[in-house]
Design a protein around this motif. Structure first.
Motif, mmCIF file in Angstrom:
data_model
loop_
_atom_site.group_PDB
_atom_site.id
_atom_site.type_symbol
_atom_site.label_atom_id
_atom_site.label_comp_id
_atom_site.label_asym_id
_atom_site.label_seq_id
_atom_site.Cartn_x
_atom_site.Cartn_y
_atom_site.Cartn_z
ATOM 1 N N ASP A 72 -11.790 77.639 -82.049
ATOM 2 C CA ASP A 72 -10.887 77.489 -83.195
ATOM 3 C C ASP A 72 -11.664 76.922 -84.377
ATOM 4 O O ASP A 72 -11.907 75.722 -84.459
ATOM 5 C CB ASP A 72 -9.738 76.545 -82.816
ATOM 6 C CG ASP A 72 -8.811 76.260 -83.981
ATOM 7 O OD1 ASP A 72 -8.917 76.957 -85.020
ATOM 8 O OD2 ASP A 72 -7.989 75.336 -83.858
ATOM 9 N N ALA A 73 -12.053 77.791 -85.301
ATOM 10 C CA ALA A 73 -12.861 77.394 -86.450
ATOM 11 C C ALA A 73 -12.066 76.598 -87.488
ATOM 12 O O ALA A 73 -12.638 76.059 -88.426
ATOM 13 C CB ALA A 73 -13.486 78.624 -87.105
ATOM 14 N N GLN A 74 -10.744 76.512 -87.314
ATOM 15 C CA GLN A 74 -9.919 75.759 -88.259
ATOM 16 C C GLN A 74 -9.889 74.264 -87.934
ATOM 17 O O GLN A 74 -9.380 73.474 -88.724
ATOM 18 C CB GLN A 74 -8.492 76.301 -88.252
ATOM 19 C CG GLN A 74 -8.395 77.731 -88.753
ATOM 20 C CD GLN A 74 -6.953 78.210 -88.804
ATOM 21 O OE1 GLN A 74 -6.100 77.757 -88.042
ATOM 22 N NE2 GLN A 74 -6.683 79.130 -89.717
ATOM 23 N N THR A 75 -10.424 73.885 -86.771
ATOM 24 C CA THR A 75 -10.394 72.486 -86.347
ATOM 25 C C THR A 75 -11.808 71.984 -86.093
ATOM 26 O O THR A 75 -12.555 72.590 -85.325
ATOM 27 C CB THR A 75 -9.558 72.332 -85.049
ATOM 28 O OG1 THR A 75 -8.291 72.962 -85.241
ATOM 29 C CG2 THR A 75 -9.358 70.874 -84.705
ATOM 30 N N LEU A 97 -14.388 73.330 -83.216
ATOM 31 C CA LEU A 97 -15.808 73.137 -83.500
ATOM 32 C C LEU A 97 -16.108 71.647 -83.650
ATOM 33 O O LEU A 97 -15.194 70.824 -83.700
ATOM 34 C CB LEU A 97 -16.196 73.896 -84.773
ATOM 35 C CG LEU A 97 -15.926 75.400 -84.769
ATOM 36 C CD1 LEU A 97 -16.346 76.016 -86.092
ATOM 37 C CD2 LEU A 97 -16.622 76.084 -83.599
ATOM 38 N N TYR A 98 -17.380 71.312 -83.749
ATOM 39 C CA TYR A 98 -17.812 69.923 -83.861
ATOM 40 C C TYR A 98 -18.605 69.697 -85.139
ATOM 41 O O TYR A 98 -19.092 70.637 -85.762
ATOM 42 C CB TYR A 98 -18.699 69.532 -82.667
ATOM 43 C CG TYR A 98 -17.970 69.514 -81.356
ATOM 44 C CD1 TYR A 98 -17.303 68.376 -80.926
ATOM 45 C CD2 TYR A 98 -17.949 70.646 -80.545
ATOM 46 C CE1 TYR A 98 -16.637 68.364 -79.711
ATOM 47 C CE2 TYR A 98 -17.284 70.641 -79.334
ATOM 48 C CZ TYR A 98 -16.632 69.494 -78.925
ATOM 49 O OH TYR A 98 -15.960 69.481 -77.733
ATOM 50 N N HIS A 99 -18.740 68.412 -85.466
ATOM 51 C CA HIS A 99 -19.678 68.001 -86.508
ATOM 52 C C HIS A 99 -20.291 66.690 -86.041
ATOM 53 O O HIS A 99 -19.583 65.691 -85.869
ATOM 54 C CB HIS A 99 -18.981 67.817 -87.860
ATOM 55 C CG HIS A 99 -19.956 67.644 -88.978
ATOM 56 N ND1 HIS A 99 -20.492 68.706 -89.664
ATOM 57 C CD2 HIS A 99 -20.538 66.533 -89.488
ATOM 58 C CE1 HIS A 99 -21.333 68.258 -90.574
ATOM 59 N NE2 HIS A 99 -21.387 66.935 -90.473
ATOM 60 N N VAL A 100 -21.602 66.699 -85.801
ATOM 61 C CA VAL A 100 -22.306 65.524 -85.294
ATOM 62 C C VAL A 100 -22.895 64.755 -86.477
ATOM 63 O O VAL A 100 -23.734 65.280 -87.213
ATOM 64 C CB VAL A 100 -23.422 65.924 -84.307
ATOM 65 C CG1 VAL A 100 -24.123 64.682 -83.767
ATOM 66 C CG2 VAL A 100 -22.860 66.761 -83.172
ATOM 67 N N GLY A 129 -11.056 77.275 -94.880
ATOM 68 C CA GLY A 129 -10.811 77.719 -93.513
ATOM 69 C C GLY A 129 -10.532 76.596 -92.539
ATOM 70 O O GLY A 129 -10.057 76.838 -91.433
ATOM 71 N N VAL A 130 -10.818 75.348 -92.929
ATOM 72 C CA VAL A 130 -10.591 74.208 -92.034
ATOM 73 C C VAL A 130 -9.196 73.652 -92.292
ATOM 74 O O VAL A 130 -8.835 73.365 -93.436
ATOM 75 C CB VAL A 130 -11.656 73.111 -92.241
ATOM 76 C CG1 VAL A 130 -11.353 71.884 -91.380
ATOM 77 C CG2 VAL A 130 -13.044 73.644 -91.939
ATOM 78 N N LYS A 131 -8.405 73.509 -91.234
ATOM 79 C CA LYS A 131 -7.048 72.974 -91.351
ATOM 80 C C LYS A 131 -6.949 71.523 -90.885
ATOM 81 O O LYS A 131 -6.109 70.774 -91.371
ATOM 82 C CB LYS A 131 -6.063 73.826 -90.518
ATOM 83 C CG LYS A 131 -5.961 75.260 -90.979
ATOM 84 C CD LYS A 131 -5.379 75.366 -92.356
ATOM 85 C CE LYS A 131 -5.205 76.821 -92.762
ATOM 86 N NZ LYS A 131 -4.941 76.969 -94.196
ATOM 87 N N GLU A 132 -7.808 71.138 -89.916
ATOM 88 C CA GLU A 132 -7.750 69.765 -89.410
ATOM 89 C C GLU A 132 -9.143 69.241 -89.093
ATOM 90 O O GLU A 132 -9.981 69.955 -88.545
ATOM 91 C CB GLU A 132 -6.887 69.689 -88.144
ATOM 92 C CG GLU A 132 -6.757 68.265 -87.606
ATOM 93 C CD GLU A 132 -5.915 68.171 -86.342
ATOM 94 O OE1 GLU A 132 -5.596 67.037 -85.945
ATOM 95 O OE2 GLU A 132 -5.581 69.213 -85.754
#
Length: 198
Positions: A72-75, A97-100, A129-132
């Motif tokens: 889910d690329a929106q989260t 997805l993640y963000h480190v 494109g990011v919702k959360e």
């Protein structure tokens, strides 16, 4: 041998005595086994690097999580380090997805916002494109400071929800052994009983 001990002692959590034990252990091993270990470490250092998107470890420019079309690329789940990605993935409950960040804001340790991957997070969100954005940082003063900083940086994106993971008493823990902060947060973050049952 002394040089090998010095190199091992540079590793985190390895003192001189442990380093000496490791070196003596390797001396007792077959030369081919030691050679395979050496090659594995060398190959790992050469071929494993950081994903250009989320900063997770990867053997390609974009990690398998970011390149997986079923995610889910929106989260985006924001974590402190790579170990946290592994911990969340092990739950099999998160499919985004993640963000480190590569750490958290800690003035006492000389770590400020510019030392972390914060600008690239804002850029990712800004691209649309990011919702959360889920903040999954340690429930410490430094973690809370970093959460607040990220929340302020993402405030201009009105259509993006910024959430934080729930904090509370672990399953199987007894209340009398739970610290006051965790217990207090558990009470404040309570949910209706029917949601607990389902």
């Amino acid at each position: 041998m002394e040089r090998a001990v010095q190199e091992f002692a540079k590793l985190p959590g390895i003192g001189r005595k442990t380093a000496l034990r490791l070196v003596l252990h390797l001396l007792r091993q077959d030369v081919d086994d030691v050679q395979r270990l050496s090659e594995a470490i060398s190959t790992m250092r050469r071929e494993v690097h950081y994903c250009h998107v989320c900063h997770n470890i990867s053997d390609s420019d974009v990690c398998p999580i970011c390149s997986n079309p079923r995610r889910d690329a929106q989260t985006i789940c924001v974590v402190e380090n790579i170990q946290d990605v592994m911990a969340v993935e092990n739950t099999q409950q998160f499919h985004g997805l993640y963000h480190v960040l590569g750490g958290i804001i800690s003035p006492m340790d000389g770590i400020g916002p510019s030392d972390l991957e914060l600008d690239s997070l804002v850029q990712r969100v800004g691209e649309g494109g990011v919702k959360e954005v889920i903040l999954a940082l340690s429930p410490t003063i430094e973690g809370d400071t970093t959460n607040y900083y990220i929340f302020r940086k993402l405030a201009p994106f009105k259509d993006v929800t910024v959430s934080v993971i729930a904090r509370g008493v672990s399953v199987g823990d007894e209340l009398e052994y739970t610290d006051e902060v965790t217990l207090g947060r558990s009470i404040l973050s309570r949910v209706p009983f029917e949601r607990v049952e389902s």
